[in-house]
Design an enzyme around this catalytic site. Structure first.
Site, PDB file in Angstrom:
ATOM      1  N   ARG A 332      38.271   0.911 -34.748  1.00 42.76           N
ATOM      2  CA  ARG A 332      38.727  -0.186 -35.603  1.00 42.76           C
ATOM      3  C   ARG A 332      38.832   0.188 -37.079  1.00 42.76           C
ATOM      4  O   ARG A 332      39.694  -0.314 -37.785  1.00 42.76           O
ATOM      5  CB  ARG A 332      37.855  -1.440 -35.410  1.00 42.76           C
ATOM      6  CG  ARG A 332      38.068  -2.075 -34.023  1.00 42.76           C
ATOM      7  CD  ARG A 332      37.417  -3.435 -33.881  1.00 42.76           C
ATOM      8  NE  ARG A 332      38.078  -4.452 -34.670  1.00 42.76           N
ATOM      9  CZ  ARG A 332      37.570  -5.000 -35.760  1.00 42.76           C
ATOM     10  NH1 ARG A 332      36.372  -4.642 -36.207  1.00 42.76           N
ATOM     11  NH2 ARG A 332      38.237  -5.913 -36.421  1.00 42.76           N
ATOM     12  N   CYS A 363      37.787  15.267 -34.427  1.00 36.99           N
ATOM     13  CA  CYS A 363      38.557  16.144 -35.296  1.00 36.99           C
ATOM     14  C   CYS A 363      39.676  15.393 -35.989  1.00 36.99           C
ATOM     15  O   CYS A 363      40.863  15.615 -35.711  1.00 36.99           O
ATOM     16  CB  CYS A 363      39.101  17.307 -34.488  1.00 36.99           C
ATOM     17  SG  CYS A 363      37.796  18.460 -34.124  1.00 36.99           S
ATOM     18  N   TYR A 392      36.271  -5.417 -29.010  1.00 47.39           N
ATOM     19  CA  TYR A 392      37.275  -4.440 -29.394  1.00 47.39           C
ATOM     20  C   TYR A 392      36.678  -3.082 -29.755  1.00 47.39           C
ATOM     21  O   TYR A 392      37.193  -2.380 -30.616  1.00 47.39           O
ATOM     22  CB  TYR A 392      38.145  -4.991 -30.544  1.00 47.39           C
ATOM     23  CG  TYR A 392      38.771  -6.321 -30.197  1.00 47.39           C
ATOM     24  CD1 TYR A 392      39.713  -6.418 -29.177  1.00 47.39           C
ATOM     25  CD2 TYR A 392      38.393  -7.504 -30.842  1.00 47.39           C
ATOM     26  CE1 TYR A 392      40.273  -7.643 -28.826  1.00 47.39           C
ATOM     27  CE2 TYR A 392      38.956  -8.733 -30.488  1.00 47.39           C
ATOM     28  CZ  TYR A 392      39.893  -8.788 -29.487  1.00 47.39           C
ATOM     29  OH  TYR A 392      40.440  -9.995 -29.138  1.00 47.39           O
TER      30      TYR A 392
HETATM   31  C1  LIG Z   1      43.684 -11.496 -28.596  1.00 43.86           C
HETATM   32  C2  LIG Z   1      44.004 -12.816 -28.060  1.00 43.86           C
HETATM   33  C3  LIG Z   1      43.011 -13.802 -27.992  1.00 43.86           C
HETATM   34  C4  LIG Z   1      41.621 -13.601 -28.519  1.00 43.86           C
HETATM   35  O1  LIG Z   1      41.581 -13.407 -29.890  1.00 43.86           O
HETATM   36  P1  LIG Z   1      40.166 -13.281 -30.642  1.00 43.86           P
HETATM   37  O2  LIG Z   1      40.542 -12.979 -32.041  1.00 43.86           O
HETATM   38  O3  LIG Z   1      39.447 -12.150 -29.984  1.00 43.86           O
HETATM   39  O4  LIG Z   1      39.456 -14.566 -30.447  1.00 43.86           O
HETATM   40  C5  LIG Z   1      43.340 -14.999 -27.409  1.00 43.86           C
HETATM   41  N1  LIG Z   1      44.576 -15.236 -26.930  1.00 43.86           N
HETATM   42  C6  LIG Z   1      45.556 -14.310 -26.981  1.00 43.86           C
HETATM   43  C7  LIG Z   1      46.879 -14.614 -26.409  1.00 43.86           C
HETATM   44  C8  LIG Z   1      45.302 -13.083 -27.549  1.00 43.86           C
HETATM   45  O5  LIG Z   1      46.282 -12.163 -27.617  1.00 43.86           O
END
Ligand SMILES: *Cc1c(COP(=O)(O)O)cnc(C)c1O
Length: 433
Positions: A332, A363, A392
């Site tokens: 991230r 690396c 994530y």
């Molecule tokens: C990524 C995503 C979520 C979750 O988002 P968060 O920020 O993790 O709460 C929910 N719905 C859809 C369609 C997404 O793509």
């Protein structure tokens, strides 16, 4: 001393704990790097959401865990026990959920480019809903459903023209996104009309997802308002009755001290008010409300344990503290410049006298976990916990540099349990021919 994660503490040995478990003992038992998660906190977060629908909307709705945040069999089992639905965005996530015994009818299948195989797989397993992204996909679902003699319940992914991030949101003609169909140029209306005529499609709902790591209620209220008016328009113009309103996820969490997340309960409270008001104004039935929190359920419940190796002081420039993981287990920072807090497991309360940059072992010069963080005096061999990594991280982990992915350890009632094993070198060559 307070931490960005609620489930942390300090025990009588002066060591950092998660869910009451000594992280030094966990490191000894499971090795490093490792993802450690407080299962009780994950469950508590689910309950805040499920309870809020009961409190503010008479229970007329469903909370879907957005499983891309952390997908493994164990987490789907937790979600099943907590009465949650889940959303999946690939055949692989769907397969994992089903392998975990997750009830098919509570699975929502998302994605902007579902393959023919994925759609066929989803239909054969009877997933609850498919969230349709575009017309091409809609025809495919109609055709495949027809061939199987079934009717498929669908929602449509709509771009409501709101783009929200952390501390700001803009209302734009935001149609430049690969996801969904836009409201303002008539695409959304068109796809509803098309779907309504299709023999093997049942239109049940609309969906939007306006961003991620959002700290405000206003963009969600605005999205609810726009979506409700769209539902009313479809009812008035074409007698299309939409009874599911899915407002997506994106609720912000505390990564660093400055972050001020809103209590999760308040999202549904705020949105419910808007939905009830517009339903009354426009004289339509109240839809059930769905929401899809991912990050906010798992991120604040997890951390990554590392062992410090090389410490390199470049006089007048910076000190690099390298750990036994990096961008492979947490991409991230390199992808988004994300910020994290960290703590020394055996000196969590020490005076923060040193500014260091925590680097990984890959690396890539950009393989950094935290830039310029203040920590107590740090030594090679110390255990470092990078906090709020429950979302994530594992789900985005790779084997870059052929580094095996870390295990996921869950803490429940003060006891550690393995949810995902550490990968081995044999795992790394399993598919090599
Ligand atoms: C990524 C995503 C979520 C979750 O988002 P968060 O920020 O993790 O709460 C929910 N719905 C859809 C369609 C997404 O793509």
């Amino acid at each position: 001393m307070s931490f960005v994660m609620k489930c942390l503490g300090i025990n009588e040995n002066g060591n950092l704990t998660i869910g009451g478990c000594d992280l030094k003992e966990i490191a000894e038992a499971y090795g490093t790097p490792a993802y450690i998660m407080d299962e009780d906190e994950i469950r508590a977060n689910c309950r805040i959401y499920t309870q809020s629908i009961k409190d503010h909307y008479d229970g007329k709705g469903l909370v879907l865990y957005a499983s891309k945040a952390l997908s493994c069999k164990y987490i789907y089992q937790i979600m099943k026990e907590e009465g949650m639905g889940v959303d999946v965005v690939s055949g692989g996530e769907l397969y994992t959920a089903l392998e975990a015994g997750f009830p098919n009818e509570k699975i929502y299948f998302h994605g902007n480019n579902k393959t023919v195989e994925e759609i066929a797989f989803a239909l054969s397993k009877g997933v609850g809903r498919i969230v349709v992204d575009n017309e091409q996909e809609l025809s495919l679902i109609n055709q495949l459903s027809g061939e199987s003699g079934i009717t498929t319940k669908v929602l449509f992914r709509i771009k409501p023209g709101i783009d929200a991030h952390t501390h700001s949101f803009i209302q734009t003609g935001q149609i430049d996104s690969k996801f969904g169909v836009a409201l303002e140029n008539g695409e959304a209306e068109q796809i509803m009309k098309t779907a309504h005529q299709m023999p093997n499609i049942e239109v049940v709902g609309v969906h939007c997802h306006i961003g991620s790591q959002i700290f405000e209620l206003a963009p969600f209220e605005l999205a609810a308002e726009k979506m409700m008016n769209f539902i009313a328009d479809m009812n008035d113009r074409y007698r299309i009755h939409i009874h599911e309103l899915n407002l997506g996820g994106g609720f912000g969490i505390k990564y660093v001290e400055e972050d001020r997340p809103v209590n999760y309960d308040r999202y549904i409270q705020a949105v419910s008010r808007v939905v009830k008001r517009v339903a009354k104004e426009r004289n339509i039935a109240l839809p059930s409300i769905l929401m899809e929190p991912g990050r906010s359920i798992v991120a604040p419940a997890g951390l990554t344990l590392y062992t410090v190796g090389t410490i390199k002081n470049i006089p007048g420039i910076r000190t690099y503290v390298s750990v036994d993981g990096g961008m492979g287990d947490n991409p991230r920072h390199i992808m988004y410049g994300s910020e994290y807090e960290a703590a020394l497991v055996e000196n969590p309360n020490g005076e923060k006298t040193n500014t260091v940059t925590v680097a990984g072992k890959c690396c890539e010069s950009g393989d950094i976990l935290i830039r310029d963080i203040k920590l107590p005096e740090i030594h090679s061999g110390d255990l470092l916990a990078v906090l709020s990594t429950g979302a994530y991280n594992y789900s985005m982990a790779s084997n870059y540099n052929r580094i095996p992915r870390p295990p996921v350890v869950m803490i429940q009632n003060g006891l550690p349990k393995l949810a995902v094993k550490r990968e081995t070198y044999e795992d790394l060559v399993r598919n090599d021919v």
